[in-house]
Motif scaffolding. Sequence first.
Motif, PDB file in Angstrom:
ATOM      1  N   GLU A   1       0.789  -1.208   0.045  1.00 40.87           N
ATOM      2  CA  GLU A   1       0.003   0.068  -0.082  1.00 40.87           C
ATOM      3  C   GLU A   1       0.910   1.189   0.078  1.00 40.87           C
ATOM      4  N   LYS A   2       1.981   1.313   0.738  1.00 36.56           N
ATOM      5  CA  LYS A   2       2.893   2.398   0.661  1.00 36.56           C
ATOM      6  C   LYS A   2       3.358   2.763  -0.422  1.00 36.56           C
ATOM      7  N   GLY A   3       3.921   1.605  -1.130  1.00 29.02           N
ATOM      8  CA  GLY A   3       4.420   1.940  -2.599  1.00 29.02           C
ATOM      9  C   GLY A   3       3.650   2.334  -3.576  1.00 29.02           C
ATOM     10  N   TYR A   4       2.481   1.741  -3.316  1.00 22.44           N
ATOM     11  CA  TYR A   4       1.508   2.497  -4.480  1.00 22.44           C
ATOM     12  C   TYR A   4       0.771   3.613  -4.116  1.00 22.44           C
ATOM     13  N   PHE A   5       0.857   4.112  -2.860  1.00 20.29           N
ATOM     14  CA  PHE A   5       0.689   5.429  -2.645  1.00 20.29           C
ATOM     15  C   PHE A   5       1.500   6.614  -2.831  1.00 20.29           C
ATOM     16  N   LEU A   6       2.893   6.191  -2.825  1.00 19.81           N
ATOM     17  CA  LEU A   6       4.121   6.867  -3.371  1.00 19.81           C
ATOM     18  C   LEU A   6       3.806   6.952  -4.850  1.00 19.81           C
ATOM     19  N   LEU A   7       3.393   5.947  -5.757  1.00 22.03           N
ATOM     20  CA  LEU A   7       3.285   5.876  -6.914  1.00 22.03           C
ATOM     21  C   LEU A   7       2.263   6.944  -7.412  1.00 22.03           C
ATOM     22  N   ALA A   8       1.065   6.879  -6.692  1.00 19.34           N
ATOM     23  CA  ALA A   8       0.080   7.733  -7.262  1.00 19.34           C
ATOM     24  C   ALA A   8       0.503   9.205  -6.911  1.00 19.34           C
ATOM     25  N   ILE A   9       1.092   9.481  -5.807  1.00 18.73           N
ATOM     26  CA  ILE A   9       1.632  10.894  -5.674  1.00 18.73           C
ATOM     27  C   ILE A   9       2.688  11.254  -6.713  1.00 18.73           C
ATOM     28  N   GLY A  10       3.422  10.336  -7.288  1.00 16.69           N
ATOM     29  CA  GLY A  10       4.259  10.502  -8.537  1.00 16.69           C
ATOM     30  C   GLY A  10       3.559  10.763  -9.641  1.00 16.69           C
ATOM     31  N   LEU A  11       2.447  10.053  -9.941  1.00 25.07           N
ATOM     32  CA  LEU A  11       1.758  10.275 -11.180  1.00 25.07           C
ATOM     33  C   LEU A  11       0.989  11.562 -11.252  1.00 25.07           C
ATOM     34  N   LEU A  12       0.616  11.998  -9.936  1.00 27.70           N
ATOM     35  CA  LEU A  12       0.043  13.572  -9.864  1.00 27.70           C
ATOM     36  C   LEU A  12       0.981  14.706 -10.486  1.00 27.70           C
TER      37      LEU A  12
ATOM     38  N   GLY B   1       5.516  21.436  -7.830  1.00 25.95           N
ATOM     39  CA  GLY B   1       6.384  21.589  -6.497  1.00 25.95           C
ATOM     40  C   GLY B   1       5.602  21.187  -5.331  1.00 25.95           C
ATOM     41  N   ILE B   2       4.622  21.631  -5.265  1.00 27.97           N
ATOM     42  CA  ILE B   2       3.864  21.277  -3.882  1.00 27.97           C
ATOM     43  C   ILE B   2       3.614  19.843  -3.780  1.00 27.97           C
ATOM     44  N   GLY B   3       3.368  19.090  -4.810  1.00 24.59           N
ATOM     45  CA  GLY B   3       3.229  17.604  -4.875  1.00 24.59           C
ATOM     46  C   GLY B   3       4.597  16.949  -4.732  1.00 24.59           C
ATOM     47  N   LEU B   4       5.381  17.667  -5.035  1.00 21.81           N
ATOM     48  CA  LEU B   4       7.019  17.052  -4.721  1.00 21.81           C
ATOM     49  C   LEU B   4       7.251  17.136  -3.423  1.00 21.81           C
ATOM     50  N   LEU B   5       6.976  18.356  -2.760  1.00 22.79           N
ATOM     51  CA  LEU B   5       7.041  18.313  -1.305  1.00 22.79           C
ATOM     52  C   LEU B   5       6.353  17.256  -0.514  1.00 22.79           C
ATOM     53  N   TRP B   6       5.049  16.779  -1.102  1.00 26.05           N
ATOM     54  CA  TRP B   6       4.027  16.084  -0.256  1.00 26.05           C
ATOM     55  C   TRP B   6       4.988  14.287  -0.718  1.00 26.05           C
ATOM     56  N   LEU B   7       5.597  14.357  -1.762  1.00 26.51           N
ATOM     57  CA  LEU B   7       6.171  12.858  -2.214  1.00 26.51           C
ATOM     58  C   LEU B   7       7.289  12.829  -0.768  1.00 26.51           C
ATOM     59  N   LEU B   8       7.834  13.731  -0.589  1.00 27.39           N
ATOM     60  CA  LEU B   8       9.187  13.762   0.129  1.00 27.39           C
ATOM     61  C   LEU B   8       8.602  13.413   1.698  1.00 27.39           C
ATOM     62  N   ILE B   9       7.464  14.286   2.023  1.00 24.24           N
ATOM     63  CA  ILE B   9       6.859  13.728   3.423  1.00 24.24           C
ATOM     64  C   ILE B   9       6.250  12.425   3.611  1.00 24.24           C
ATOM     65  N   ALA B  10       5.848  12.109   2.541  1.00 22.52           N
ATOM     66  CA  ALA B  10       5.021  10.571   2.454  1.00 22.52           C
ATOM     67  C   ALA B  10       6.043   9.679   2.547  1.00 22.52           C
ATOM     68  N   ARG B  11       7.153   9.756   2.237  1.00 24.26           N
ATOM     69  CA  ARG B  11       8.124   8.657   2.249  1.00 24.26           C
ATOM     70  C   ARG B  11       8.386   8.141   3.649  1.00 24.26           C
ATOM     71  N   SER B  12       8.025   8.788   4.600  1.00 26.63           N
ATOM     72  CA  SER B  12       8.083   8.279   6.228  1.00 26.63           C
ATOM     73  C   SER B  12       7.039   7.922   6.615  1.00 26.63           C
ATOM     74  N   LEU B  13       5.943   7.875   5.853  1.00 29.14           N
ATOM     75  CA  LEU B  13       4.558   7.341   6.274  1.00 29.14           C
ATOM     76  C   LEU B  13       4.792   5.765   6.759  1.00 29.14           C
ATOM     77  N   VAL B  14       4.384   5.205   7.788  1.00 27.76           N
ATOM     78  CA  VAL B  14       4.143   3.982   8.142  1.00 27.76           C
ATOM     79  C   VAL B  14       2.873   3.347   8.331  1.00 27.76           C
ATOM     80  N   VAL B  15       2.444   2.439   7.214  1.00 31.02           N
ATOM     81  CA  VAL B  15       1.315   1.788   6.979  1.00 31.02           C
ATOM     82  C   VAL B  15       1.195   0.626   7.922  1.00 31.02           C
ATOM     83  N   PRO B  16      -0.025   0.654   9.004  1.00 34.91           N
ATOM     84  CA  PRO B  16       0.104  -0.249   9.901  1.00 34.91           C
ATOM     85  C   PRO B  16      -0.658  -1.394   9.372  1.00 34.91           C
ATOM     86  N   ALA B  17      -0.377  -2.626  10.092  1.00 37.49           N
ATOM     87  CA  ALA B  17      -1.213  -3.830   9.839  1.00 37.49           C
ATOM     88  C   ALA B  17      -2.595  -3.481   9.835  1.00 37.49           C
ATOM     89  N   ARG B  18      -3.359  -4.646   9.097  1.00 41.40           N
ATOM     90  CA  ARG B  18      -4.779  -4.353   9.299  1.00 41.40           C
ATOM     91  C   ARG B  18      -5.122  -5.064  10.699  1.00 41.40           C
TER      92      ARG B  18
END
Length: 461
Positions: free
Chosen positions: A275-286, A373-390
């Motif tokens: 989920e984190k990988g696809y989350f970052l991919l989606a921000i990259g697509l934006l 540019g704002i999206g790039l800032l978000w991408l940098l912030i989101a790299r430290s997101l921890v997706v919890p176990a379900r």
Amino acid sequence: MQQLTALERRTAISLALVFAFRMLGLFMLIPVFAIYGKDLIGFSPLWIGLAIGAYGLTQAVLQIPMGWLSDRWGRHQVMLLGLALFAIGSVVSALADSVYMVTFGRVLQGMGAISGAVLALAADLTREEQRPKVMAVIGATIGLSFAVAMIAGPFIAAVAGLSGIFWFTAGLALCGVLIVSFLVPKAVQQASDSEALAKPGFILDLFKHPQLWQLTTGVLILHLMLTAVFVVVPQQLLSQQLASEQHWQVYLPVLLGAFVLMVPMMILAMRKQQEKGYFLLAIGLLIVSLLLMFSGQQLWLSVSALLLFFIAFNYLEASMPALVSRIAPAGQKGTAMGIYASAQFFGAFLGGLIGGAVSGNFGLSAVFAVVAGIGLLWLLIARSLVVPARAQRLTFAVVVPDERTANFYVAQLSKLAGVQEATVVLAEQRCYLKVAPGDFDLQQAQALLGSAQDQTETATA
């Protein structure tokens, strides 16, 4: 839906309709105002953005307070008040001859912030185990309303002009009033469930929660991007020789295609637990889509960029609330979702402000560059997101006399296998658990909570 009672099905459908009519009215201005508002007094790029995003400011400020007010006045009364304000704002905008009055009307529209009251009533009328289904039906109307608005807005504006959109919106608000008055069930009692409703005591703690802060910031940026982009996209399509009445021919296939292509991303992310990988991919697509819009001088390139943008937008819009729900501490999901919704609307306001200011001073293309540019800032912030176990969320009624006893049982419950978080809310006399389904023993927890009730009854006797 088969496992819902007749009352729960009626609740889900009627509240979803109320939600849909309101959101449809808010969204329909987005694809048309930059084109059809040019005859208004005071029209400028900055006021384009302010008029488009103004509703977001009052929505953000009043989202949680209107939910709390529904505890005192009643859910139906607050919903009717909100829809009345929404209708008044629509009429003000329909009669306006200046961009300033349109913006004021949009502010009034936003004051009808009934999301909290709608979700609170859904909690009142549904069983706890079926509540997520009802909430999902209501939540799904946001995406559907946006898609319909992007197509209906240009069509109505082409036929009846800008005022026609606001008169249609006022009609939708009146339909909402009728639905609330005659179709939405009345609640016999109000739920006091912190998993569904925002609670004042939790707000400050959740603002400090690092993972929730990331998602709250993320949804703010996501809706900032959306609103800022649509301050200028309609004008870009005009410059590429696509008449305004034909814009729906772009939006319809783009939105349908984006939805179809987003679904595999959701499935793969869940199946592969990436989920984190696809989350970052989606921000990259934006970011990529915005760069294509920045460089695109041809219609096919703009359409391709919009398709990429909405694939990513739809994925993030669908996945982020689920992450908020999973990360929110036990017993605090309602407050976390309230903060999230407020950030979502505030992002729409900021997007309109930034899109209007940048396009007015530096041109249309500069908006895409700034937002990328704002999206790039978000991408940098989101790299430290921890997706919890379900995890599974459970709620138990308890009888606990004081805070010391509550803390004792929280400590005991936290020691049980599979328990990730435990919270006892004294005011509600309820215990909230987040558990790992495979490792958790329900009978152990029930026995422990049962002993708490037995000991309290013995002490009282």
